[in-house]
Design an enzyme around this catalytic site. Structure first.
Site, PDB file in Angstrom:
ATOM      1  N   LYS A 122       0.831  -1.211   0.000  1.00  0.00           N
ATOM      2  CA  LYS A 122       0.000   0.000   0.000  1.00  0.00           C
ATOM      3  C   LYS A 122       0.861   1.255   0.000  1.00  0.00           C
ATOM      4  O   LYS A 122       0.627   2.184  -0.774  1.00  0.00           O
ATOM      5  CB  LYS A 122      -0.919   0.017   1.228  1.00  0.00           C
TER       6      LYS A 122
ATOM      7  N   ARG B  24      -9.416   0.984   8.845  1.00  0.00           N
ATOM      8  CA  ARG B  24      -9.166  -0.449   9.002  1.00  0.00           C
ATOM      9  C   ARG B  24     -10.361  -1.189   9.574  1.00  0.00           C
ATOM     10  O   ARG B  24     -10.360  -2.413   9.622  1.00  0.00           O
ATOM     11  CB  ARG B  24      -7.947  -0.682   9.897  1.00  0.00           C
TER      12      ARG B  24
ATOM     13  N   ARG C 213      12.108  -4.658  11.099  1.00  0.00           N
ATOM     14  CA  ARG C 213      11.073  -4.146  11.994  1.00  0.00           C
ATOM     15  C   ARG C 213      10.762  -5.170  13.071  1.00  0.00           C
ATOM     16  O   ARG C 213      10.731  -6.370  12.805  1.00  0.00           O
ATOM     17  CB  ARG C 213       9.806  -3.835  11.194  1.00  0.00           C
TER      18      ARG C 213
END
Length: 282
Positions: free
Chosen positions: A62, A139, A217
């Site tokens: 995205k 979301r 991450r």
């Protein structure tokens, strides 16, 4: 909440994008078919306040495609994931609460997301920003309802990839701790089964000066990624139905990596990168 209501004003006029994406759900094939009939005007980015949303599972890309379209169309790309990470790296009042939520792979609450988004929009308003491409919001159906109450979204693009590809992509993500750029060390070559398509993606490797500075991450572990995908499927996919019922959803199956997918996405959106760059420069 009042700030969000104030800042998410409706755009002034109906857009050619809204006319293009008629009030029904469009698959990628349907969008291509409409374009080939030459009955749809090409989107003119000049003077337009694009108000678009990008949906898709974690790791689908995205941010990559929203940021490219942001540069092409001249509107800000607002990624709620980035807003959360910025708050995490700060010593703000929400940082510890967010750290616990993210490390458990849970979705951040509506209240926190709206708080962060409100601050970002207030900052943009002072800079004279107009329009937006939202990435990572809404979301939940509740978030989508809030957004609908305060602004008119032109288009919702739903990017899609098989779950096994998403898992490989997430586990391959790397960030340079020095320059902050994102890379991906995964070589993806998934053979389609039971009628599904083959998907190949080359790695996005860092330059030599970034190799020793790559980090992962904290939430890109197999356990957490699988949990994030499970939560997305459970909580966020109803958002697709919400926008599909309004005829604003365009579903786009990514055919591969950026070289294969970017031209196809522009085609589905009835955009031409070269023409629009020339318009922006004029």
């Amino acid at each position: 909440m009042a700030a969000v209501t104030r800042l998410f004003r409706s755009s002034a006029s109906s857009s050619s994008a809204a006319a293009y994406f008629t009030r029904r759900s469009l698959t990628t094939a349907a969008a291509t078919e409409l374009r080939s009939q030459s009955c749809i005007p090409r989107i003119d980015p000049k003077g337009r306040n694009f108000q678009w949303v990008f949906l898709g599972c974690p790791g689908v890309g995205k941010g990559t495609y929203a940021s490219r379209l942001s540069a092409l169309l001249g509107v800000p790309h607002i990624a709620t994931g980035d807003l959360v990470r910025e708050e995490l790296s700060s010593s703000g009042p929400l940082s510890k609460q967010l750290e616990e939520i993210v490390n458990q792979g849970k979705l951040v609450s509506d209240e926190i997301i709206i708080n962060l988004l409100s601050k970002r929009l207030e900052m943009g308003e002072t800079k004279g920003e107009s329009g937006f491409i939202l990435d990572g919001f809404p979301r939940t159906v509740r978030q989508a309802e809030i957004l609908t109450e305060v602004t008119d979204i032109d288009l919702v693009v739903n990017l899609k990839l098989p779950e096994n590809v998403l898992l490989e992509k997430c586990l391959g993500r790397r960030i340079c701790s020095q320059c902050g750029k994102n890379f991906n060390v995964a070589t993806i070559d998934v053979k389609g089964e039971n009628g599904t398509r083959d998907i190949s993606m080359a790695p996005l490797l860092p330059p030599p000066n970034c190799v020793s500075k790559l980090t992962t991450r904290s939430d890109d572990t197999e356990t957490i990624v699988k949990e994030r995908l499970r939560i997305y499927n459970e909580k966020s996919q109803p958002v697709e139905d919400f926008y599909r019922s309004q005829g604003k959803l365009m579903e786009f199956d990514l055919p591969g990596g950026i070289p294969e997918s970017w031209p196809k996405l522009l085609e589905a959106l009835n955009l031409d990168e070269n023409e629009d760059k020339q318009s922006a420069a004029a």
